[in-house]
Design a protein around this motif. Structure first.
Motif, PDB file in Angstrom:
ATOM      1  N   PHE A  34      60.326  72.261 -12.720  1.00 39.13           N
ATOM      2  CA  PHE A  34      61.649  72.471 -12.242  1.00 39.13           C
ATOM      3  C   PHE A  34      61.767  73.149 -11.090  1.00 39.13           C
ATOM      4  CE2 PHE A  34      62.729  72.979 -17.012  1.00 39.13           C
ATOM      5  CZ  PHE A  34      63.097  71.648 -17.132  1.00 39.13           C
ATOM      6  N   LYS A  35      60.856  74.139 -10.537  1.00 31.50           N
ATOM      7  CA  LYS A  35      60.918  74.717  -9.339  1.00 31.50           C
ATOM      8  C   LYS A  35      59.746  74.893  -8.392  1.00 31.50           C
ATOM      9  CE  LYS A  35      64.529  78.242 -10.720  1.00 31.50           C
ATOM     10  NZ  LYS A  35      64.959  79.584 -10.695  1.00 31.50           N
ATOM     11  N   SER A  40      56.401  75.851  -2.417  1.00 31.15           N
ATOM     12  CA  SER A  40      56.500  74.914  -1.338  1.00 31.15           C
ATOM     13  C   SER A  40      56.765  75.193   0.019  1.00 31.15           C
ATOM     14  CB  SER A  40      57.540  73.707  -1.597  1.00 31.15           C
ATOM     15  OG  SER A  40      57.481  73.125  -3.019  1.00 31.15           O
ATOM     16  N   PRO A  41      55.712  74.648   0.952  1.00 33.87           N
ATOM     17  CA  PRO A  41      56.009  75.015   2.435  1.00 33.87           C
ATOM     18  C   PRO A  41      57.333  74.455   2.736  1.00 33.87           C
ATOM     19  CG  PRO A  41      53.735  74.122   1.840  1.00 33.87           C
ATOM     20  CD  PRO A  41      54.523  74.079   0.861  1.00 33.87           C
ATOM     21  N   LEU A  85      74.485  72.298   8.189  1.00 34.74           N
ATOM     22  CA  LEU A  85      74.563  73.861   8.721  1.00 34.74           C
ATOM     23  C   LEU A  85      75.345  74.648   7.631  1.00 34.74           C
ATOM     24  CD1 LEU A  85      75.127  73.761  12.616  1.00 34.74           C
ATOM     25  CD2 LEU A  85      73.078  74.002  11.212  1.00 34.74           C
ATOM     26  N   ILE A  86      76.473  74.315   7.064  1.00 34.56           N
ATOM     27  CA  ILE A  86      77.128  74.885   6.152  1.00 34.56           C
ATOM     28  C   ILE A  86      76.250  74.907   4.648  1.00 34.56           C
ATOM     29  CG2 ILE A  86      79.408  74.626   4.491  1.00 34.56           C
ATOM     30  CD1 ILE A  86      80.788  73.183   6.949  1.00 34.56           C
ATOM     31  N   ILE A  87      75.741  74.091   4.450  1.00 35.39           N
ATOM     32  CA  ILE A  87      74.678  74.083   3.456  1.00 35.39           C
ATOM     33  C   ILE A  87      73.759  75.233   3.652  1.00 35.39           C
ATOM     34  CG2 ILE A  87      72.979  73.001   2.021  1.00 35.39           C
ATOM     35  CD1 ILE A  87      74.247  70.245   2.554  1.00 35.39           C
ATOM     36  N   ALA A  88      73.218  75.339   4.694  1.00 33.66           N
ATOM     37  CA  ALA A  88      72.160  76.359   5.018  1.00 33.66           C
ATOM     38  C   ALA A  88      72.554  77.737   5.170  1.00 33.66           C
ATOM     39  CB  ALA A  88      71.595  75.959   6.372  1.00 33.66           C
ATOM     40  N   PHE A  89      73.601  77.917   5.573  1.00 35.09           N
ATOM     41  CA  PHE A  89      74.238  79.269   5.671  1.00 35.09           C
ATOM     42  C   PHE A  89      75.354  79.698   4.516  1.00 35.09           C
ATOM     43  CE2 PHE A  89      72.785  78.004   9.987  1.00 35.09           C
ATOM     44  CZ  PHE A  89      71.719  79.083  10.149  1.00 35.09           C
ATOM     45  N   VAL A  90      75.801  78.754   3.918  1.00 31.85           N
ATOM     46  CA  VAL A  90      76.757  79.340   2.889  1.00 31.85           C
ATOM     47  C   VAL A  90      76.425  78.992   1.477  1.00 31.85           C
ATOM     48  CG1 VAL A  90      79.125  78.630   1.840  1.00 31.85           C
ATOM     49  CG2 VAL A  90      78.823  78.664   4.325  1.00 31.85           C
ATOM     50  N   LEU A  91      75.668  77.570   1.162  1.00 27.09           N
ATOM     51  CA  LEU A  91      75.378  77.366  -0.200  1.00 27.09           C
ATOM     52  C   LEU A  91      74.002  77.797  -0.559  1.00 27.09           C
ATOM     53  CD1 LEU A  91      76.570  73.646  -0.545  1.00 27.09           C
ATOM     54  CD2 LEU A  91      77.699  75.742  -1.668  1.00 27.09           C
ATOM     55  N   LEU A  92      72.798  77.702   0.375  1.00 30.12           N
ATOM     56  CA  LEU A  92      71.772  78.194  -0.025  1.00 30.12           C
ATOM     57  C   LEU A  92      71.534  79.505  -0.262  1.00 30.12           C
ATOM     58  CD1 LEU A  92      69.366  76.241   2.386  1.00 30.12           C
ATOM     59  CD2 LEU A  92      69.576  75.910   0.066  1.00 30.12           C
ATOM     60  N   PRO A  93      72.146  80.736   0.505  1.00 31.82           N
ATOM     61  CA  PRO A  93      72.062  81.783   0.126  1.00 31.82           C
ATOM     62  C   PRO A  93      72.730  82.006  -1.071  1.00 31.82           C
ATOM     63  CG  PRO A  93      72.855  81.657   2.390  1.00 31.82           C
ATOM     64  CD  PRO A  93      72.878  80.363   1.836  1.00 31.82           C
ATOM     65  N   LYS A 263      59.926  79.282  -0.714  1.00 32.43           N
ATOM     66  CA  LYS A 263      59.754  80.666  -1.115  1.00 32.43           C
ATOM     67  C   LYS A 263      60.864  81.494  -1.219  1.00 32.43           C
ATOM     68  CE  LYS A 263      54.738  80.361   0.466  1.00 32.43           C
ATOM     69  NZ  LYS A 263      53.697  80.909   1.218  1.00 32.43           N
ATOM     70  N   ASN A 264      61.609  81.593  -0.271  1.00 33.58           N
ATOM     71  CA  ASN A 264      62.889  82.236  -0.239  1.00 33.58           C
ATOM     72  C   ASN A 264      64.056  81.615   0.569  1.00 33.58           C
ATOM     73  OD1 ASN A 264      62.174  82.833   2.768  1.00 33.58           O
ATOM     74  ND2 ASN A 264      60.508  84.060   2.001  1.00 33.58           N
ATOM     75  N   ASN A 265      65.195  82.419   0.759  1.00 35.91           N
ATOM     76  CA  ASN A 265      66.361  81.723   1.356  1.00 35.91           C
ATOM     77  C   ASN A 265      65.936  81.307   2.630  1.00 35.91           C
ATOM     78  OD1 ASN A 265      69.141  80.873   1.832  1.00 35.91           O
ATOM     79  ND2 ASN A 265      69.355  82.897   2.796  1.00 35.91           N
TER      80      ASN A 265
END
Length: 484
Positions: A34-35, A40-41, A85-93, A263-265
């Motif tokens: 699942f994760k 993953s790099p 960009l919206i995905i990167a800074f709104v949804l992913l966090p 690994k992280n956001n």
């Protein structure tokens, strides 16, 4: 190329994928499936997601767009960039903060169980339809090119295709997909690059000569501001592209599951921004290939392929690659590129559908640990069988029906867009039990609007803007059922 040579090429390609799955699937736990244990790099994920964002349809059809709209598609690609960009800074966090396996678990925490199931259901409906349609188109192409000539029925072609995907994904899941997608993206990009090089060479051009030619100038127009009614109008493409990226990537378990293996956001954000930038370049090369195909066909007097009385611009690439004596190198390049583009989206769809059904509907994470892995494997087999049945069903439907089914799959992202937007942009609670009603009404209203006769909407042609309209209808509907 002889059919037997193409068949050997396909088998060799899948043997490489199975070899990758052997090394990545040694640990077949659910945490890996699942994760990928979030190991993953980010740069590998970013590169592999290019192939997953495209498909066999894109590989063939985007070059064919040149005939009707030149480079207008790039307007949508620029919209994709800002959507990412919206995905990167709104949804992913948000996803990393909640530490979720399925992104639709957010809807349960925000609204309740019915909203959660509604979001997951529309993803499953969208992905099953979309993945099956893509597999159907590629299976038809492969059937025509090789399997029909060696006496293999279409149904067997479909079963063989999905069986091969199942073999290399059933253990490692998303961890395997991250690495196989990297290989498949590389194969696809090499195919496009080599095709451009080989056709230019036949015309005695360098790539710069091609871009500077008068032939390219007549086919390379990007921006269209003159006719708001046309589907190529800039703001339709650009704004629609933003929302398509948000909905079909940011709110899609298939695409986000790869991001959540980072690994992280911060690493996931690097991945998204890198992918967004590379996709602009890649799509420009796809369209450049399309312009080159049309220029070449005009210079040698080749007619656009006609099937059942209809001009099929999307078959120009296979026609030139396979039947115009440009060499075995181009034929091999086309076959590998087509396979890579098709299966880089199909394999991740199989894995994400397994994940979503296991987590969102069966609650696999709440079951006893010794039951989780066997249950996941049964779901994986079940989803594979479902895809086989749907692809075979598509083959027995009329063409227009198939087209409408695929169009319907794009409508189903509207409720997801509205649900997530309402959850993120407002603090309202809603009457959760009515969410599914709002979602169905939103799709019905959107479909009705796009089906209005010319006597009402005149010359206006709907394009990608129907997605944000669909999301807006859902948003308003949720506001109407908010709790006081």
């Amino acid at each position: 190329m002889q059919p037997v040579h193409i068949f050997i090429l396909i088998i060799a390609y899948f043997l490489v994928l199975i070899t990758i799955s052997y090394f990545t699937g040694k640990d077949d736990s659910n945490a890996v499936f699942f994760k990928a244990k979030r190991s993953s790099p980010w740069y590998i994920v970013a590169f592999g997601m290019i192939g997953a964002s495209l498909s066999g349809v894109t590989f063939i059809s985007v070059p064919g767009m040149i005939s009707g709209q030149q480079f207008a598609y790039m307007q949508g690609v620029f919209g994709f960039f800002f959507g990412y960009l919206i995905i990167a800074f709104v949804l992913l966090p948000l996803y990393y903060k909640l530490n979720i396996t399925s992104i639709y678990q957010y809807l349960e925490q925000r609204f309740g169980k019915i909203s959660y199931k509604t979001g997951a259901f529309f993803f499953l409906l969208s992905r099953v339809t979309g993945a099956a349609f893509r597999l159907f188109l590629v299976a038809i192409a492969m059937q025509y090119i090789v399997f029909e000539q060696i006496g293999v029925p279409f149904e067997v072609t479909v079963i063989l295709s999905i069986l091969l995907i199942w073999i290399y994904t059933y253990r490692g899941g998303i961890k395997t997909i991250v690495w196989t997608d990297t290989l498949q993206t590389l194969a696809m990009l090499v195919a496009v690059g080599l095709s451009i090089y080989l056709i230019n060479k036949k015309l005695d051009w360098s790539f710069i000569d091609f871009l500077n030619s008068n032939d390219f100038t007549t086919k390379g127009r990007i921006f269209f501001f003159d006719d708001p009614n046309a589907t190529t109008y800039f703001w339709k493409y650009f704004i629609g592209g933003i929302f398509i990226a948000i909905a079909m990537t940011g709110l899609d378990q298939d695409m986000m599951q790869k991001n959540l293996t980072c690994k992280n956001n911060k690493e996931a954000q690097k991945n998204m921004i890198t992918m967004a930038t590379l996709l602009v370049v890649v799509n420009f090369f796809f369209l450049s290939l399309g312009a080159l195909l049309f220029i070449y066909s005009e210079k040698i007097g080749l007619n656009i392929p006609i099937v059942e009385g209809k001009i099929r611009t999307d078959l120009l690439f296979p026609e030139i690659a396979m039947n115009q004596n440009l060499g075995t190198g181009l034929a091999i390049t086309f076959i590998i590129g087509l396979i890579a583009a098709a299966y880089s989206s199909a394999d991740s769809a199989l894995t994400s559908l397994t994940t979503s059904f296991s987590v969102d509907f069966l609650g696999i994470e709440k079951k006893q640990e010794e039951l989780q892995k066997p249950l996941r494997k049964k779901v994986h087999i079940g989803v594979s069988v479902l895809l086989i049945l749907v692809v075979i069903l598509f083959n027995n439907l009329e063409g227009n029906v198939v087209g409408n089914l695929f169009k319907f799959a794009t409508f189903t992202y509207g409720p997801l867009l509205g649900l997530f937007a309402f959850g993120i942009l407002t603090k309202h609670k809603i009457k959760d039990k009515y969410t599914w009603v709002i979602a169905l009404l939103s799709i019905s209203l959107s479909f009705a609007i796009t089906s209005l006769p010319e006597s009402i909407i005149g010359a206006y042609k709907f394009h990608w803007e129907i997605l944000p309209l669909n999301g807006l209808i859902t948003f308003v509907g949720l506001y109407l059922i908010k709790r006081k």
